[in-house]
Design a protein around this motif. Structure first.
Motif, PDB file in Angstrom:
ATOM      1  N   SER A  22       0.831  -1.200   0.000  1.00  0.00           N
ATOM      2  CA  SER A  22       0.000   0.000   0.000  1.00  0.00           C
ATOM      3  C   SER A  22       0.866   1.251   0.000  1.00  0.00           C
ATOM      4  N   GLN A  23       1.941   1.208   0.754  1.00  0.00           N
ATOM      5  CA  GLN A  23       2.869   2.340   0.759  1.00  0.00           C
ATOM      6  C   GLN A  23       3.480   2.528  -0.627  1.00  0.00           C
ATOM      7  N   GLY A  24       3.871   1.429  -1.266  1.00  0.00           N
ATOM      8  CA  GLY A  24       4.431   1.498  -2.610  1.00  0.00           C
ATOM      9  C   GLY A  24       3.425   2.034  -3.618  1.00  0.00           C
ATOM     10  N   LYS A  25       2.185   1.599  -3.488  1.00  0.00           N
ATOM     11  CA  LYS A  25       1.127   2.073  -4.387  1.00  0.00           C
ATOM     12  C   LYS A  25       0.912   3.572  -4.212  1.00  0.00           C
ATOM     13  N   GLN A  26       0.950   4.020  -2.972  1.00  0.00           N
ATOM     14  CA  GLN A  26       0.789   5.440  -2.687  1.00  0.00           C
ATOM     15  C   GLN A  26       1.939   6.244  -3.303  1.00  0.00           C
ATOM     16  N   LEU A  27       3.160   5.747  -3.182  1.00  0.00           N
ATOM     17  CA  LEU A  27       4.313   6.420  -3.778  1.00  0.00           C
ATOM     18  C   LEU A  27       4.198   6.447  -5.303  1.00  0.00           C
ATOM     19  N   TYR A  28       3.732   5.357  -5.882  1.00  0.00           N
ATOM     20  CA  TYR A  28       3.531   5.262  -7.336  1.00  0.00           C
ATOM     21  C   TYR A  28       2.602   6.377  -7.810  1.00  0.00           C
ATOM     22  N   GLU A  29       1.552   6.622  -7.049  1.00  0.00           N
ATOM     23  CA  GLU A  29       0.608   7.675  -7.405  1.00  0.00           C
ATOM     24  C   GLU A  29       1.155   9.064  -7.100  1.00  0.00           C
ATOM     25  N   VAL A  67      15.633  -6.689  -7.215  1.00  0.00           N
ATOM     26  CA  VAL A  67      16.860  -5.879  -7.202  1.00  0.00           C
ATOM     27  C   VAL A  67      16.949  -5.030  -8.462  1.00  0.00           C
ATOM     28  N   SER A  68      16.648  -5.602  -9.612  1.00  0.00           N
ATOM     29  CA  SER A  68      16.689  -4.836 -10.866  1.00  0.00           C
ATOM     30  C   SER A  68      15.693  -3.689 -10.852  1.00  0.00           C
ATOM     31  N   ILE A  69      14.515  -3.942 -10.341  1.00  0.00           N
ATOM     32  CA  ILE A  69      13.499  -2.892 -10.269  1.00  0.00           C
ATOM     33  C   ILE A  69      13.955  -1.807  -9.303  1.00  0.00           C
ATOM     34  N   TYR A  70      14.488  -2.203  -8.146  1.00  0.00           N
ATOM     35  CA  TYR A  70      14.991  -1.254  -7.158  1.00  0.00           C
ATOM     36  C   TYR A  70      16.077  -0.365  -7.763  1.00  0.00           C
ATOM     37  N   VAL A  71      17.036  -0.981  -8.461  1.00  0.00           N
ATOM     38  CA  VAL A  71      18.137  -0.229  -9.063  1.00  0.00           C
ATOM     39  C   VAL A  71      17.621   0.695 -10.162  1.00  0.00           C
ATOM     40  N   SER A  72      16.640   0.245 -10.942  1.00  0.00           N
ATOM     41  CA  SER A  72      16.060   1.098 -11.986  1.00  0.00           C
ATOM     42  C   SER A  72      15.416   2.338 -11.381  1.00  0.00           C
ATOM     43  N   ILE A  73      14.707   2.180 -10.282  1.00  0.00           N
ATOM     44  CA  ILE A  73      14.058   3.314  -9.631  1.00  0.00           C
ATOM     45  C   ILE A  73      15.106   4.201  -8.956  1.00  0.00           C
ATOM     46  N   GLU A  75      13.963   2.794   2.160  1.00  0.00           N
ATOM     47  CA  GLU A  75      12.787   1.969   2.401  1.00  0.00           C
ATOM     48  C   GLU A  75      11.677   2.290   1.396  1.00  0.00           C
ATOM     49  N   GLN A  76      11.489   3.568   1.075  1.00  0.00           N
ATOM     50  CA  GLN A  76      10.481   3.935   0.090  1.00  0.00           C
ATOM     51  C   GLN A  76      10.825   3.381  -1.290  1.00  0.00           C
ATOM     52  N   LEU A  77      12.116   3.360  -1.633  1.00  0.00           N
ATOM     53  CA  LEU A  77      12.535   2.768  -2.904  1.00  0.00           C
ATOM     54  C   LEU A  77      12.148   1.300  -2.957  1.00  0.00           C
ATOM     55  N   TRP A  78      12.362   0.568  -1.852  1.00  0.00           N
ATOM     56  CA  TRP A  78      11.999  -0.851  -1.797  1.00  0.00           C
ATOM     57  C   TRP A  78      10.493  -1.028  -1.857  1.00  0.00           C
ATOM     58  N   GLN A  79       9.740  -0.160  -1.171  1.00  0.00           N
ATOM     59  CA  GLN A  79       8.284  -0.257  -1.206  1.00  0.00           C
ATOM     60  C   GLN A  79       7.763  -0.063  -2.624  1.00  0.00           C
ATOM     61  N   LEU A  80       8.296   0.929  -3.314  1.00  0.00           N
ATOM     62  CA  LEU A  80       7.874   1.197  -4.689  1.00  0.00           C
ATOM     63  C   LEU A  80       8.276   0.047  -5.609  1.00  0.00           C
ATOM     64  N   ALA A  81       9.470  -0.494  -5.409  1.00  0.00           N
ATOM     65  CA  ALA A  81       9.923  -1.636  -6.221  1.00  0.00           C
ATOM     66  C   ALA A  81       9.033  -2.850  -5.986  1.00  0.00           C
ATOM     67  N   GLN A 140       6.763  -4.680  -8.858  1.00  0.00           N
ATOM     68  CA  GLN A 140       6.902  -6.103  -9.152  1.00  0.00           C
ATOM     69  C   GLN A 140       5.552  -6.812  -9.068  1.00  0.00           C
ATOM     70  N   VAL A 141       4.719  -6.437  -8.116  1.00  0.00           N
ATOM     71  CA  VAL A 141       3.394  -7.039  -7.991  1.00  0.00           C
ATOM     72  C   VAL A 141       2.514  -6.661  -9.186  1.00  0.00           C
ATOM     73  N   LEU A 142       2.693  -5.443  -9.725  1.00  0.00           N
ATOM     74  CA  LEU A 142       1.933  -5.040 -10.912  1.00  0.00           C
ATOM     75  C   LEU A 142       2.158  -6.011 -12.062  1.00  0.00           C
ATOM     76  N   GLY A 143       3.394  -6.492 -12.214  1.00  0.00           N
ATOM     77  CA  GLY A 143       3.727  -7.364 -13.333  1.00  0.00           C
ATOM     78  C   GLY A 143       3.726  -8.836 -13.008  1.00  0.00           C
ATOM     79  N   ALA A 144       3.199  -9.205 -11.861  1.00  0.00           N
ATOM     80  CA  ALA A 144       3.221 -10.609 -11.456  1.00  0.00           C
ATOM     81  C   ALA A 144       2.324 -11.465 -12.337  1.00  0.00           C
ATOM     82  N   TYR A 145       2.783 -12.668 -12.627  1.00  0.00           N
ATOM     83  CA  TYR A 145       1.998 -13.610 -13.425  1.00  0.00           C
ATOM     84  C   TYR A 145       1.089 -14.481 -12.580  1.00  0.00           C
ATOM     85  N   SER A 146       1.222 -14.393 -11.277  1.00  0.00           N
ATOM     86  CA  SER A 146       0.348 -15.170 -10.398  1.00  0.00           C
ATOM     87  C   SER A 146      -0.190 -14.250  -9.312  1.00  0.00           C
TER      88      SER A 146
END
Length: 170
Positions: free
Chosen positions: A64-71, A102-108, A126-132, A136-142
């Motif tokens: 939820s924190q990551g989603k909030q940061l995304y917005e 890790v790749s997503i974290y480094v990209s952000i 911590e916010q970088l990890w939350q957003l990452a 990652q959950v946005l693109g999850a296949y399951s």
């Protein structure tokens, strides 16, 4: 009487999801110690990440924190709420720089050539990890058992805790 005892045992057996509002500064600083592969894709998260119980992808509060940061940071302006726009789509589960956390974290954190800005000086570790974790959950296949809270705005994509539509059997 047995029903009361059974109900009490059931409640004692339940475990609440942990919500840490803020990490201790040394722990938060240690979250930046990622070991990235020489090509800049993939790597190993810091040891403190495992010690924390890998919370950024499987904890609803962290998502939820990551989603909030995304917005808040207007990620949907370029990524089109996950479906792409002027930047790559995030709901397909594979990106140019890898789908691992890790790749997503480094990209952000560091940004990427041709448009992805670096957020190292705008967000805490911590916010970088939350957003990452959220990305990652946005693109999850399951489907995930943990999902961020719902938004009150109109959704242009399925909720994060829904599995993508499976292909029809032939």
């Amino acid at each position: 009487m047995a029903a009361i005892v059974l109900a009490a045992l059931t409640l004692v057996g339940c475990r609440r999801e942990e919500r840490r509002v803020r990490l201790d500064p040394p722990v938060a600083a240690a979250l930046d110690a990622v070991a990235v592969m020489p090509v800049g894709i993939g790597g190993r998260p810091p040891e403190v990440y495992a010690a924390l119980g890998k919370p950024y992808r499987g904890n609803a509060y962290q998502l939820s924190q990551g989603k909030q940061l995304y917005e808040w940071f207007g990620c949907q302006g370029c990524h089109g709420d996950g479906r792409g726009g002027s930047a790559p789509a995030l709901i397909d589960g594979w990106w140019d720089y890898g789908p691992d956390l890790v790749s997503i974290y480094v990209s952000i954190r560091d940004g990427r050539p041709n448009g992805m800005p670096a957020f190292r000086n705008r967000l805490t570790n911590e916010q970088l990890w939350q957003l990452a974790g959220y990305v990652q959950v946005l693109g999850a296949y399951s489907a995930s058992t943990a999902a961020p809270s719902r938004s009150d705005r109109v959704q242009t994509r399925p909720a994060e805790n829904r599995a993508p539509a499976a292909a029809a059997p032939r």
